[in-house]
Every structure is written in structure tokens, then in C-alpha cells.
Write a protein that holds these residues in place. Structure first.
Motif, PDB file in Angstrom:
ATOM      1  N   ASP A  99       0.823  -1.212   0.000  1.00 42.37           N
ATOM      2  CA  ASP A  99       0.000   0.000   0.000  1.00 42.37           C
ATOM      3  C   ASP A  99       0.858   1.263   0.000  1.00 42.37           C
ATOM      4  OD1 ASP A  99      -2.664  -1.320   2.113  1.00 42.37           O
ATOM      5  OD2 ASP A  99      -2.331  -1.447  -0.052  1.00 42.37           O
ATOM      6  N   SER A 100       2.000   1.203   0.665  1.00 38.79           N
ATOM      7  CA  SER A 100       2.847   2.383   0.805  1.00 38.79           C
ATOM      8  C   SER A 100       3.480   2.829  -0.513  1.00 38.79           C
ATOM      9  CB  SER A 100       3.956   2.111   1.824  1.00 38.79           C
ATOM     10  OG  SER A 100       4.728   1.005   1.420  1.00 38.79           O
ATOM     11  N   VAL A 101       3.498   1.941  -1.516  1.00 38.47           N
ATOM     12  CA  VAL A 101       4.139   2.299  -2.794  1.00 38.47           C
ATOM     13  C   VAL A 101       3.170   2.233  -3.966  1.00 38.47           C
ATOM     14  CG1 VAL A 101       6.327   1.405  -1.916  1.00 38.47           C
ATOM     15  CG2 VAL A 101       4.939  -0.023  -3.426  1.00 38.47           C
ATOM     16  N   LYS A 102       1.956   1.792  -3.727  1.00 46.92           N
ATOM     17  CA  LYS A 102       0.976   1.646  -4.800  1.00 46.92           C
ATOM     18  C   LYS A 102       0.752   2.975  -5.506  1.00 46.92           C
ATOM     19  CE  LYS A 102      -1.967  -1.344  -3.646  1.00 46.92           C
ATOM     20  NZ  LYS A 102      -3.105  -2.026  -2.980  1.00 46.92           N
ATOM     21  N   GLY A 103       0.784   2.936  -6.821  1.00 48.06           N
ATOM     22  CA  GLY A 103       0.597   4.148  -7.605  1.00 48.06           C
ATOM     23  C   GLY A 103       1.881   4.912  -7.863  1.00 48.06           C
ATOM     24  N   ARG A 104       2.951   4.553  -7.163  1.00 48.62           N
ATOM     25  CA  ARG A 104       4.234   5.242  -7.345  1.00 48.62           C
ATOM     26  C   ARG A 104       5.293   4.325  -7.939  1.00 48.62           C
ATOM     27  NH1 ARG A 104       6.994   6.965  -3.019  1.00 48.62           N
ATOM     28  NH2 ARG A 104       6.137   5.380  -1.591  1.00 48.62           N
ATOM     29  N   PHE A 105       5.244   3.035  -7.605  1.00 47.53           N
ATOM     30  CA  PHE A 105       6.242   2.074  -8.062  1.00 47.53           C
ATOM     31  C   PHE A 105       5.619   1.154  -9.114  1.00 47.53           C
ATOM     32  CE2 PHE A 105       9.085   1.844  -3.976  1.00 47.53           C
ATOM     33  CZ  PHE A 105       9.166   3.220  -3.980  1.00 47.53           C
ATOM     34  N   THR A 106       6.449   0.698 -10.049  1.00 49.53           N
ATOM     35  CA  THR A 106       6.010  -0.242 -11.070  1.00 49.53           C
ATOM     36  C   THR A 106       7.054  -1.335 -11.242  1.00 49.53           C
ATOM     37  OG1 THR A 106       4.849   1.523 -12.261  1.00 49.53           O
ATOM     38  CG2 THR A 106       5.266  -0.530 -13.461  1.00 49.53           C
ATOM     39  N   ILE A 107       6.612  -2.586 -11.166  1.00 51.62           N
ATOM     40  CA  ILE A 107       7.506  -3.734 -11.356  1.00 51.62           C
ATOM     41  C   ILE A 107       7.257  -4.307 -12.746  1.00 51.62           C
ATOM     42  CG2 ILE A 107       5.881  -5.417 -10.380  1.00 51.62           C
ATOM     43  CD1 ILE A 107       8.318  -6.817  -9.088  1.00 51.62           C
ATOM     44  N   SER A 108       8.325  -4.740 -13.416  1.00 51.94           N
ATOM     45  CA  SER A 108       8.158  -5.299 -14.751  1.00 51.94           C
ATOM     46  C   SER A 108       9.346  -6.194 -15.088  1.00 51.94           C
ATOM     47  CB  SER A 108       8.047  -4.186 -15.799  1.00 51.94           C
ATOM     48  OG  SER A 108       9.238  -3.415 -15.851  1.00 51.94           O
ATOM     49  N   ARG A 109       9.127  -7.052 -16.064  1.00 55.04           N
ATOM     50  CA  ARG A 109      10.186  -7.945 -16.541  1.00 55.04           C
ATOM     51  C   ARG A 109      10.762  -7.410 -17.856  1.00 55.04           C
ATOM     52  NH1 ARG A 109      10.296 -12.965 -14.093  1.00 55.04           N
ATOM     53  NH2 ARG A 109       8.427 -13.556 -12.881  1.00 55.04           N
ATOM     54  N   ASP A 110      12.061  -7.602 -18.003  1.00 56.70           N
ATOM     55  CA  ASP A 110      12.718  -7.350 -19.288  1.00 56.70           C
ATOM     56  C   ASP A 110      13.408  -8.657 -19.665  1.00 56.70           C
ATOM     57  OD1 ASP A 110      14.407  -6.677 -21.423  1.00 56.70           O
ATOM     58  OD2 ASP A 110      14.618  -4.625 -20.712  1.00 56.70           O
ATOM     59  N   SER A 111      12.729  -9.452 -20.480  1.00 54.50           N
ATOM     60  CA  SER A 111      13.241 -10.783 -20.809  1.00 54.50           C
ATOM     61  C   SER A 111      14.563 -10.714 -21.567  1.00 54.50           C
ATOM     62  CB  SER A 111      12.207 -11.541 -21.641  1.00 54.50           C
ATOM     63  OG  SER A 111      11.004 -11.687 -20.917  1.00 54.50           O
ATOM     64  N   ALA A 112      14.713  -9.724 -22.414  1.00 52.31           N
ATOM     65  CA  ALA A 112      15.935  -9.606 -23.206  1.00 52.31           C
ATOM     66  C   ALA A 112      17.160  -9.368 -22.319  1.00 52.31           C
ATOM     67  CB  ALA A 112      15.785  -8.476 -24.214  1.00 52.31           C
ATOM     68  N   LYS A 113      16.946  -8.636 -21.234  1.00 48.36           N
ATOM     69  CA  LYS A 113      18.055  -8.322 -20.330  1.00 48.36           C
ATOM     70  C   LYS A 113      18.131  -9.291 -19.149  1.00 48.36           C
ATOM     71  CE  LYS A 113      18.055  -3.359 -21.354  1.00 48.36           C
ATOM     72  NZ  LYS A 113      17.938  -1.998 -20.780  1.00 48.36           N
ATOM     73  N   ASN A 114      17.130 -10.180 -19.045  1.00 49.75           N
ATOM     74  CA  ASN A 114      17.071 -11.125 -17.922  1.00 49.75           C
ATOM     75  C   ASN A 114      17.022 -10.384 -16.591  1.00 49.75           C
ATOM     76  OD1 ASN A 114      16.831 -13.782 -17.030  1.00 49.75           O
ATOM     77  ND2 ASN A 114      19.037 -14.033 -16.738  1.00 49.75           N
ATOM     78  N   THR A 115      16.153  -9.359 -16.562  1.00 50.94           N
ATOM     79  CA  THR A 115      16.015  -8.555 -15.361  1.00 50.94           C
ATOM     80  C   THR A 115      14.554  -8.407 -14.949  1.00 50.94           C
ATOM     81  OG1 THR A 115      15.785  -6.436 -16.534  1.00 50.94           O
ATOM     82  CG2 THR A 115      18.029  -7.142 -15.984  1.00 50.94           C
ATOM     83  N   VAL A 116      14.361  -8.044 -13.708  1.00 50.98           N
ATOM     84  CA  VAL A 116      13.088  -7.528 -13.224  1.00 50.98           C
ATOM     85  C   VAL A 116      13.381  -6.145 -12.669  1.00 50.98           C
ATOM     86  CG1 VAL A 116      11.290  -7.726 -11.486  1.00 50.98           C
ATOM     87  CG2 VAL A 116      11.996  -9.750 -12.772  1.00 50.98           C
ATOM     88  N   ASP A 117      12.692  -5.153 -13.209  1.00 49.52           N
ATOM     89  CA  ASP A 117      12.958  -3.770 -12.838  1.00 49.52           C
ATOM     90  C   ASP A 117      11.886  -3.240 -11.900  1.00 49.52           C
ATOM     91  OD1 ASP A 117      14.047  -2.997 -16.224  1.00 49.52           O
ATOM     92  OD2 ASP A 117      15.144  -3.834 -14.514  1.00 49.52           O
TER      93      ASP A 117
END
Length: 129
Positions: free
Chosen positions: A61-79
Motif C-alpha cells: 500500500d505504501s508504494v501503490k501508484g508510485r512504483f512499477t515492477i516489470s520484466r525485461d526478458s531480453a536483459k534477464n532482469t526484473v525492474d
């Protein structure tokens, strides 16, 4: 070598933005559920955001609307893109990954001891003017 490495931390002013990356070596992050956690001085570690193997996401709840998590398969990362940062976001941020975990992201983030296979070493985020 099998490992997770966080990057992108630093010092930012209130209201600013940072992009954290969780990079996997020795395994494919797409096959894993991944979580971002943080620990501030004198406080317990808390879940920030999780992404399941199917792409389901969850935010505290403290970060909802401000933070976004996503995958970048090409870079093998989660940002983790962090906007509108506040001083209370100051902490060491860690990422963790688990392969054989098919529960929704909310369950992953809210269970007390998620069965992660790997943890990173952490990256410091400091929000201060």
C-alpha cells in the motif's frame, strides 16, 4: 555463477525517480517469481512489490501508484521503477527469486517466509534533500 545482482540505487531528492534492476546470472529470470523487498535502519524487512511467473503483480500500500515492477526478458532482469520518492522510501532494496512457486503475487509478497531460492546483496536508496 548463479546469482542475483541489484543495481540502480543512489541518492535522490524527494519527488524524484529511480529505476532499480534485478539481474540474474546463471539462470533465466522469466521462469521465476520475483520480489522486491526493502529494509530501513532499525526496521524489519518488508515486501515492496512482487511479480509472479504469469505476470501477476502486487504492490504494498505504501508504494501503490508510485512504483512499477516489470520484466525485461531480453536483459534477464526484473525492474522496479520508483516515482514520487519520499524520505520514508529510504532503505536497502533487495530482490529475490524462486522457481517452483505458482501462487499469486499477493500471496508471494504477504507470506512471512517466502521460499526464495536466491537473494541479491542489496542496493541502497536514499531519498533526501
Amino acid at each position: 555463477q548463479v546469482q542475483l545482482v541489484e543495481s540502480g540505487g543512489g541518492l535522490v531528492q524527494p519527488g524524484g525517480s529511480l529505476r532499480l534492476s534485478c539481474t540474474a546470472s546463471g539462470f533465466t529470470l522469466d521462469y521465476h517469481a520475483v520480489g522486491w523487498y526493502r529494509q530501513a535502519p532499525g526496521k524489519e524487512r518488508e515486501a515492496v512489490s512482487c511479480i509472479s511467473r504469469t505476470g501477476d503483480t502486487y504492490y504494498a500500500d505504501s508504494v501503490k501508484g508510485r512504483f512499477t515492477i516489470s520484466r525485461d526478458s531480453a536483459k534477464n532482469t526484473v525492474d522496479l521503477v520508483m516515482n514520487s520518492l519520499k524520505p520514508e522510501d529510504t532503505a536497502v532494496y533487495y530482490c529475490a527469486a524462486v522457481r517452483f512457486f505458482l501462487m499469486p503475487a499477493q500471496a508471494q509478497c504477504t507470506m512471512p517466509h517466502p521460499p526464495y531460492d536466491y537473494w541479491g546483496q542489496g542496493t541502497q536508496v536514499t531519498v533526501s534533500s
